[in-house]
Design an enzyme around this catalytic site. Structure first.
Site, PDB file in Angstrom:
ATOM      1  N   HIS A 161       0.839  -1.214   0.000  1.00  0.00           N
ATOM      2  CA  HIS A 161       0.000   0.000   0.000  1.00  0.00           C
ATOM      3  C   HIS A 161       0.875   1.267   0.000  1.00  0.00           C
ATOM      4  O   HIS A 161       0.446   2.313   0.515  1.00  0.00           O
ATOM      5  CB  HIS A 161      -0.945   0.030   1.209  1.00  0.00           C
ATOM      6  CG  HIS A 161      -1.798  -1.189   1.330  1.00  0.00           C
ATOM      7  ND1 HIS A 161      -2.977  -1.364   0.652  1.00  0.00           N
ATOM      8  CD2 HIS A 161      -1.625  -2.330   2.066  1.00  0.00           C
ATOM      9  CE1 HIS A 161      -3.508  -2.536   0.956  1.00  0.00           C
ATOM     10  NE2 HIS A 161      -2.704  -3.147   1.803  1.00  0.00           N
ATOM     11  N   SER A 283      16.668  19.700 -16.429  1.00  0.00           N
ATOM     12  CA  SER A 283      15.534  20.588 -16.696  1.00  0.00           C
ATOM     13  C   SER A 283      16.036  21.830 -17.420  1.00  0.00           C
ATOM     14  O   SER A 283      17.162  22.272 -17.212  1.00  0.00           O
ATOM     15  CB  SER A 283      14.868  20.983 -15.377  1.00  0.00           C
ATOM     16  OG  SER A 283      14.025  22.109 -15.552  1.00  0.00           O
TER      17      SER A 283
END
Length: 427
Positions: A161, A283
């Protein structure tokens, strides 16, 4: 140059005719470049079958097969052109034969149809692709096994989970993906059986009056056997291709989850691994960025495989038996799926070779909550109580779980498939 189906009165020059031609041909004339060698191989086998059936003489068979070999040499040089006017490779090949050999070139189409031609070429292409893909699949699995063996002493948090759950290890993490890839390799026998039947000689789906030895054709092309009923050949088009692409999608599904893990575990919040700069990008605005683009594109390409499979399933839905032009649209998803899965497997191999373990960070991440289940097992053994009672005691006071040395804990788990014995040798 004429099309194989064209009658002398067919209008080919009007604006409407040209638009119809462009729409119906689509990009098949480009796609077929990848299938040319397989069509040539099948055509040579068909020529020899026609010779055996008494349709071609020794000399005619020799001339046809030699010219087919000549076309392959031209193709390998990148000089065999298929135009939109040809429609497909079959017409381009027959036109070449006719230009070279005259009326003899037209004899190659005796006893066959473009239907069994394209089916045979596609099945040969699929088998050839599979024989390339499977060794690379094993190589990637081996790579993951070796990665696990190299770092077998390093503990790692196990998650369920997306939350910390129990102690795992780098070896167990890598071994899980390696085993899935092995399982997918073993499953290839099913799809190999599907693509391993020869459609050659079924013609338009009803056979012909030419006495073709289809068993001999199948054997010469290394198929396991011919498709027995001619009608099954056309029924199989798209149906077999769907299962072939779904098989490749099974590979991409494993790579998708592997890439997702690597993206997660190389991030700032869970810096268990790091990637070499060569597989990352920066970036255009943020100088500090080191983005896992290779992994992200492996993850993202799985959606393409889902799309290829959906196209094949949709294109064949509600079709009656026999050939329909809709089936032309089943070719492109197959060709693209092969190209993409080969690229993804290679990218995954590069990714694993560029993956490094941050031993300090990953060991420190093995915090006390990972040992809660072990604490319950300890109470079972020491106090002779049920596991459910021990579970309740630990759940009420999870902070009381005994902190353990994660590395030492690896040696205490010895059953097959546990953190200390992931079974990599058997994988």
């Amino acid at each position: 140059m004429s099309k194989l189906w064209q009658k002398s009165s067919t209008d080919t020059e009007s604006e409407i005719a040209k638009k119809v031609e462009a729409f119906t041909v689509g990009n098949d004339y480009r796609l077929d470049q990848a299938l040319v060698p397989f069509d040539l191989k099948a055509s040579a086998v068909h020529a020899r079958a026609l010779h055996k059936a008494g349709v071609l003489s020794d000399d005619e068979t020799k001339k046809l097969t030699e010219t087919l070999s000549e076309i392959e040499r031209v193709w390998k040089k990148g000089e065999f052109n298929i135009s939109v006017q040809d429609e497909d490779m079959h017409t381009a090949i027959e036109n070449y034969l006719t230009e070279k050999l005259g009326d003899l070139g037209k004899k190659i189409h005796t006893g066959r149809s473009r239907n069994d031609q394209v089916l045979t070429a596609i099945r040969l292409f699929e088998n050839d692709a599979l024989q390339r893909i499977l060794p690379e699949l094993n190589a990637l699995s081996d790579q993951l096994v070796e990665f696990g063996k190299t770092h077998k002493h390093i503990p790692m948090p196990g998650f369920t989970h997306t939350r910390k759950a129990m102690l795992s290890s780098v070896a167990l993490w890598a071994g899980g993906f390696a085993e899935l890839l092995r399982m997918q390799h073993h499953a290839s026998s099913g799809v190999e059986a599907l693509i391993g039947r020869s459609p050659l000689g079924t013609a338009a789906g009803f056979g012909t009056s030419i006495d073709i030895d289809r068993d001999a054709e199948a054997a010469e092309l290394c198929f396991s056997q011919p498709m027995i009923c001619s009608t099954s050949a056309q029924l199989s088009r798209g149906w077999v291709e769907l299962q072939f692409v779904q098989y490749l999608s099974g590979i991409s599904a494993v790579l998708n989850r592997l890439a997702s893990d690597i993206i997660q575990y190389t991030g700032e919040t869970t810096p268990y691994f790091s990637l070499d700069d060569v597989v990352c990008t920066g970036s255009s605005i943020m100088p500090q960025k080191k983005n896992p683009d290779l992994a992200e594109l492996i993850r993202g390409r799985h959606s393409l495989f889902m799309g290829y499979a959906a196209t094949l399933q949709s294109a064949t839905t509600n079709l009656t038996s026999g050939y329909h032009r809709d089936l032309q649209l089943t070719k492109e998803p197959v060709l693209k799926a092969v190209t993409d899965i080969e690229a993804c497997i290679e990218a995954a191999q590069i990714l694993i070779s560029s993956l490094n373990v941050n031993e300090k960070e990953i060991t420190e991440a093995c915090t006390v909550e990972l040992f809660a289940a072990e604490e319950a097992y300890k109470l079972v053994k020491e106090k002779n109580i049920s596991f459910r009672e021990a579970y309740r005691i630990v759940a009420e006071n999870p902070e009381n779980a005994e902190a353990s040395d994660p590395g030492q804990k690896l040696t205490e788990s010895t059953h097959l498939g546990s953190t200390g014995n992931p079974g990599l040798e058997r994988v």
